[in-house]
Scaffold this motif. Sequence first.
Motif, short mmCIF file in Angstrom:
data_model
loop_
_atom_site.label_atom_id
_atom_site.label_comp_id
_atom_site.label_asym_id
_atom_site.label_seq_id
_atom_site.Cartn_x
_atom_site.Cartn_y
_atom_site.Cartn_z
N LYS A 1 -17.23 5.21 -10.27
CA LYS A 1 -17.82 6.33 -9.53
C LYS A 1 -16.96 7.58 -9.60
O LYS A 1 -17.38 8.65 -9.15
CB LYS A 1 -18.04 5.93 -8.07
N ASN A 2 -15.75 7.42 -10.14
CA ASN A 2 -14.76 8.52 -10.19
C ASN A 2 -14.52 9.10 -8.80
O ASN A 2 -14.48 10.31 -8.61
CB ASN A 2 -15.23 9.62 -11.16
N GLU A 3 -14.35 8.19 -7.85
CA GLU A 3 -14.08 8.58 -6.47
C GLU A 3 -12.65 8.22 -6.10
O GLU A 3 -11.99 7.44 -6.79
CB GLU A 3 -15.04 7.85 -5.52
N LYS A 4 -12.18 8.78 -5.02
CA LYS A 4 -10.85 8.43 -4.53
C LYS A 4 -10.91 7.08 -3.83
O LYS A 4 -11.88 6.74 -3.17
CB LYS A 4 -10.34 9.50 -3.57
N SER A 5 -9.84 6.33 -4.02
CA SER A 5 -9.79 4.98 -3.47
C SER A 5 -9.77 4.98 -1.95
O SER A 5 -9.14 5.83 -1.31
CB SER A 5 -8.55 4.25 -3.99
N LYS A 6 -10.45 3.99 -1.38
CA LYS A 6 -10.44 3.80 0.07
C LYS A 6 -9.56 2.61 0.46
O LYS A 6 -9.52 2.23 1.63
CB LYS A 6 -11.86 3.60 0.58
N VAL A 7 -8.90 2.01 -0.54
CA VAL A 7 -8.06 0.85 -0.26
C VAL A 7 -6.67 1.05 -0.85
O VAL A 7 -6.44 1.96 -1.64
CB VAL A 7 -8.67 -0.45 -0.84
N LYS A 8 -5.76 0.17 -0.43
CA LYS A 8 -4.38 0.19 -0.91
C LYS A 8 -4.06 -1.18 -1.48
O LYS A 8 -4.37 -2.21 -0.85
CB LYS A 8 -3.44 0.51 0.26
N ALA A 9 -3.46 -1.22 -2.67
CA ALA A 9 -3.09 -2.49 -3.30
C ALA A 9 -1.57 -2.56 -3.42
O ALA A 9 -0.95 -1.67 -4.00
CB ALA A 9 -3.74 -2.61 -4.67
N VAL A 10 -0.98 -3.62 -2.85
CA VAL A 10 0.47 -3.77 -2.81
C VAL A 10 0.86 -5.15 -3.36
O VAL A 10 0.22 -6.16 -3.04
CB VAL A 10 1.00 -3.63 -1.36
N VAL A 11 1.91 -5.18 -4.17
CA VAL A 11 2.40 -6.44 -4.73
C VAL A 11 3.03 -7.27 -3.63
O VAL A 11 3.96 -6.84 -2.95
CB VAL A 11 3.43 -6.18 -5.86
N GLU A 12 2.52 -8.48 -3.43
CA GLU A 12 3.02 -9.39 -2.41
C GLU A 12 4.13 -10.27 -2.96
O GLU A 12 5.09 -10.59 -2.27
CB GLU A 12 1.87 -10.26 -1.88
N GLU A 13 3.98 -10.72 -4.21
CA GLU A 13 4.99 -11.50 -4.91
C GLU A 13 5.19 -10.88 -6.29
O GLU A 13 4.24 -10.36 -6.87
CB GLU A 13 4.56 -12.96 -5.06
N SER A 14 6.41 -10.96 -6.82
CA SER A 14 6.68 -10.40 -8.15
C SER A 14 5.57 -10.80 -9.12
O SER A 14 5.20 -11.97 -9.19
CB SER A 14 8.03 -10.91 -8.66
N SER A 15 5.05 -9.81 -9.84
CA SER A 15 3.84 -10.03 -10.62
C SER A 15 3.93 -9.48 -12.04
O SER A 15 4.63 -8.49 -12.29
CB SER A 15 2.64 -9.36 -9.92
N ARG A 16 3.23 -10.15 -12.95
CA ARG A 16 2.98 -9.63 -14.29
C ARG A 16 1.52 -9.20 -14.33
O ARG A 16 0.63 -9.98 -13.97
CB ARG A 16 3.24 -10.68 -15.36
N ILE A 17 1.29 -7.98 -14.76
CA ILE A 17 -0.05 -7.43 -14.69
C ILE A 17 -0.41 -6.70 -15.98
O ILE A 17 0.40 -5.93 -16.51
CB ILE A 17 -0.18 -6.43 -13.50
N ILE A 18 -1.61 -6.97 -16.49
CA ILE A 18 -2.16 -6.20 -17.60
C ILE A 18 -2.81 -4.96 -17.00
O ILE A 18 -3.62 -5.04 -16.08
CB ILE A 18 -3.21 -7.01 -18.38
N LEU A 19 -2.46 -3.80 -17.52
CA LEU A 19 -2.96 -2.53 -17.00
C LEU A 19 -3.99 -1.94 -17.95
O LEU A 19 -3.68 -1.62 -19.10
CB LEU A 19 -1.80 -1.56 -16.81
N VAL A 20 -5.21 -1.83 -17.48
CA VAL A 20 -6.31 -1.26 -18.27
C VAL A 20 -6.52 0.18 -17.82
O VAL A 20 -6.96 0.41 -16.69
CB VAL A 20 -7.62 -2.07 -18.08
N PRO A 21 -6.22 1.17 -18.66
CA PRO A 21 -6.42 2.57 -18.26
C PRO A 21 -7.86 2.84 -17.83
O PRO A 21 -8.80 2.23 -18.36
CB PRO A 21 -6.07 3.35 -19.53
#
Length: 213
Positions: free
Chosen positions: A90-110
Amino acid sequence: MYMEANTLIQFFPKIRMYPELMEELLGSCREGNFDQGDVLLNGGEYVQVIPLLIDGLVKVYKEEEEGNEVLLYYIKAGESCIMSVTTCMKNEKSKVKAVVEESSRIILVPAEVNRKLTQSYPQWNEFFFELFNSKYEELLHFISILTFSNKDIRLKEYLIREVELKKEKILKITHQKIAYDLGSSREVISRLLKKLEKESFLSLGHGTIEVLD
């Protein structure tokens, strides 16, 4: 760093059925390592990347006007953030917050790659549709706990869920952190934890909580 095909296939096995989609992901996404407490997304920001979790644990919160944060759902290995995807599209501003709880490996999709994949590959949409269904059930369950359960039950459900996710009966967590997750106050949570300890549901330690059998 750029990811390897084996990593993508191991945690998102359905991708191997669609070689062109897999090639697009391998050529345009990267893998990152994140520490506990790292913020992947803030409320009020545009989504820059879609996270595909390989390992670790991420919590997604809703920030209230009063400054409180209420836990919505967890992102586990093999999952992504449905709120990030819908907001990105929707190209809108986020209404949520995402925080790493445990050390993580993440694939980042632009974000721009995600939009392209959504338009070009129905399989990409199917993946997120299936994920949305599972997270929707999780979200409804958590909302029902927050809305209809008394505070004792709410806290018990929360602690049981934490044990299941972290696979540890002794949780390293503060009373304040629990209060943030449940949209309560530290004083209320501390009082309830002591009550549950007297009922032999848990044992309190210095910075730890052990959920008993």
